[in-house]
Design a protein around this motif. Sequence first.
Motif, PDB file in Angstrom:
ATOM      1  N   GLN A 165      -3.866   3.887   1.177  1.00 31.82           N
ATOM      2  CA  GLN A 165      -3.332   4.352  -0.011  1.00 31.82           C
ATOM      3  C   GLN A 165      -3.521   5.602  -0.104  1.00 31.82           C
ATOM      4  O   GLN A 165      -1.892   6.187  -0.113  1.00 31.82           O
ATOM      5  CB  GLN A 165      -3.775   3.770  -1.301  1.00 31.82           C
ATOM      6  CG  GLN A 165      -2.907   4.015  -2.202  1.00 31.82           C
ATOM      7  CD  GLN A 165      -4.386   2.455  -3.027  1.00 31.82           C
ATOM      8  OE1 GLN A 165      -4.327   1.822  -3.044  1.00 31.82           O
ATOM      9  NE2 GLN A 165      -4.273   3.884  -4.551  1.00 31.82           N
ATOM     10  N   GLU A 212      -0.015   8.516  -0.406  1.00 36.80           N
ATOM     11  CA  GLU A 212      -0.281  10.017  -0.873  1.00 36.80           C
ATOM     12  C   GLU A 212       0.018  11.248  -0.834  1.00 36.80           C
ATOM     13  O   GLU A 212       0.903  12.056  -0.247  1.00 36.80           O
ATOM     14  CB  GLU A 212      -1.422   9.830  -1.524  1.00 36.80           C
ATOM     15  CG  GLU A 212      -1.402   9.221  -2.789  1.00 36.80           C
ATOM     16  CD  GLU A 212      -2.609   8.988  -3.617  1.00 36.80           C
ATOM     17  OE1 GLU A 212      -3.287   7.484  -4.288  1.00 36.80           O
ATOM     18  OE2 GLU A 212      -2.582  10.123  -4.761  1.00 36.80           O
ATOM     19  N   ARG A 222       2.697   1.951  -3.381  1.00 34.01           N
ATOM     20  CA  ARG A 222       1.537   1.822  -4.151  1.00 34.01           C
ATOM     21  C   ARG A 222       1.621   3.903  -4.231  1.00 34.01           C
ATOM     22  O   ARG A 222       0.879   4.069  -4.681  1.00 34.01           O
ATOM     23  CB  ARG A 222       0.324   1.354  -4.414  1.00 34.01           C
ATOM     24  CG  ARG A 222      -0.015   1.171  -5.853  1.00 34.01           C
ATOM     25  CD  ARG A 222      -1.556  -0.252  -5.728  1.00 34.01           C
ATOM     26  NE  ARG A 222      -1.953  -0.639  -4.640  1.00 34.01           N
ATOM     27  CZ  ARG A 222      -1.916  -1.032  -3.400  1.00 34.01           C
ATOM     28  NH1 ARG A 222      -1.796  -2.049  -3.477  1.00 34.01           N
ATOM     29  NH2 ARG A 222      -3.183  -1.633  -2.507  1.00 34.01           N
ATOM     30  N   GLY A 223       1.513   3.783  -2.806  1.00 35.70           N
ATOM     31  CA  GLY A 223       0.937   5.893  -2.924  1.00 35.70           C
ATOM     32  C   GLY A 223       2.281   6.233  -3.001  1.00 35.70           C
ATOM     33  O   GLY A 223       1.535   7.172  -3.496  1.00 35.70           O
ATOM     34  N   VAL A 279       0.947  -0.821  -0.026  1.00 38.62           N
ATOM     35  CA  VAL A 279       0.210   0.064  -0.313  1.00 38.62           C
ATOM     36  C   VAL A 279       1.011   1.082  -0.160  1.00 38.62           C
ATOM     37  O   VAL A 279       0.668   2.097  -0.790  1.00 38.62           O
ATOM     38  CB  VAL A 279      -0.705  -0.605   1.249  1.00 38.62           C
ATOM     39  CG1 VAL A 279      -1.775   1.233   1.207  1.00 38.62           C
ATOM     40  CG2 VAL A 279      -1.990  -1.040   1.268  1.00 38.62           C
TER      41      VAL A 279
END
Lengths: 228, 450
Positions: free
Chosen positions: B332, B336, B6-7, B3
């Motif tokens: 996630q 970001e 991906r973030g 996660v």
Amino acid sequence: MLQVKDVVKRFKSGGEVIAAVDGVTFEVPDATFASIVGSSGSGKSTLLSLMGALDAPTSGTIHVGGVDVTALPPGKQVAYRRSRIGFVFQQYNLVPNLTALENVMLPLEFARVPTAERKDRALTLLRQVGLSGAKLGRLPGKLSGGEQQRVSIARALANRPEVIFADEPTGNLDSRNGKRIVTLLRDLVVAEKTTVVVVTHDRSVANRADITFSMRDGKIVHTKNRGV
Amino acid sequence: MSVAARGIKNTFRNKTRGGAVILVLAIVVGLTLSMLVANEAVASRLATVRAELDTTITAMPAFSQNAEEMGYLSAEQLERVRALDHVAGAEGIAQGMLELPKSEEDQAGGPKVMLGAPNGAKGTTNLESAVDGSKMGAPEGMKFPITVTGTDGNLTSRGVPLSVVDGRALEAADERGAIVSDQVAEKNGLAVGDTFTAFEETFTVVGIATTGEYDDVGVVMTAATLMDLGELDGYNNIVVEVDDVAALPAVGDALGELLGDTVEIRTESQSALEATQGLESVDRITWLGFLICLLCAAVIVFFTLALTVRERRKEVGVLKAIGATSRGVVAQFGIEAVTLVLAATVLGLGVTMLTSNLIADVLVTTNTPAAEDTTGAMTGGGPGKVTRVMGPGGEEPQSAADLIGEVTAGLGWNTLALGVASALGIALLGSVVPAWLIARVRPAEVLRGE
């Protein structure tokens, strides 16, 4: 066995209540390729989302492998979507900044499959749908429609589901690629004993199904069984 | 891919937009940290100035050449002063001057000086003053008197606590005991236990205290003794200790009201008060600036994430449809936001280093009275009015600007830690609503839109 019994789904639209699915009942035996056909607005996609526990019916029950998915609490519905079913969408819906391989590994991550096993299983599935080599490291935008749909099918198969729900899986593909995808889905039924339910406009796709349900105005108006 | 990975990857999905957002956010985060750094520097300086601040006020009969007109302050007035709010303590002080018996030459009109309040005690002593007249340009042979203070609080004639370096403090029972300054002791060869004469009485030295250049200690005895021997009708002044710097003006006003318009109220802390008030303003401005910048950063994160969630609504739906939990998707997007803010914080540190000192300087300069406004001639200081007086030893009082000195804003580990915590707070604050939006996304909508 997929059992749909007296399922109703009503929506409010402009103060008016519309029954998108209106008392639908049918059964699909295990390891069957089933198709649902009908014109736009007939309720077939709504029915698919109800079977996939993406939405809740107004009334009625849906059993998958003996479990009433309509009675599952939200947390269990997530687990159901994660482990017992797979989705294939018309527009593939791959995550655009993840490679083909990473997209297939995504449901495995959600299922907390160990990292090394994720990669092995994703590679196997991608090979199974006919993708290998450099294409696995490509972003979806660098793949053709057919290739993206194959990645989407590999992603749907990642957690070895009992049922795959496919919404217009060939809708964005040319006839050659469409045929390849349908063949792939049919092969899954034979090889993996997976039940596949496809919603389609395409008669040629519907004709390759073991059983076809025709919908109109939210009801099943015709069932064609080709020897299940 | 986790996660977190991906973030982080998603933060830079659109490089142009991500870069622009980070740049704008870096400026805002940099200013946020600058405000924080400036605030800490100012708060630190404020604490130092406050610690250095003299919190005493002196009340004395308004000056007159005529001793009878000046009058005295009574024991009853002292008690009423002690009962005022914010008064930590008050002591009555009797003052006077001691000089050597006049020689024939003196009586004939030789050079001499006799200072002190007209209503102070005057007497003779066998002690010689330690003040070196040549340092002040006084004529050769000029004789200086010795300050004598009567106090029950072991204070100098200026109300400053005595610093006894030998012997002991003065006690109420010391009717003929005294403390002498180290200068007087040295000049006259006195040690603890020795005796000297004052007001034609014999005194024993009980202690020796350090003193300033102009010997404001001289001889110290009990207030009762000095009032008795000097034939004073009360105290020459009352020294008030205020419990809080901020309360100095209020206590000054209360004293003026209590003691009437024949009494002058003096403080040496006017400049320091102005300095602290200026610094307090900057302290408030920088703190407010910090909060506003923090809020701006949170708003930027909020709009960026809200826009991102809106754009990627379908993706959120698909992730949920293939088995992601709402919590997982929120995590996630949260990562970001954190990546965005941390990247901006790293760049923002550069902005902080460039601007924190400048911000502190500008704010301190614009909120502190200029030197010409706070120094210069002593005001008339009418009766009952708080005025500034010369500093200890008669030097010009420091201006507020001098007292503040230079405020140097430095980026320390604590500030850095607080900055990172603030950055994470920004990310959290800015992510709350987008997270709520994510949780509301229903995957069925994705299929319906197909």
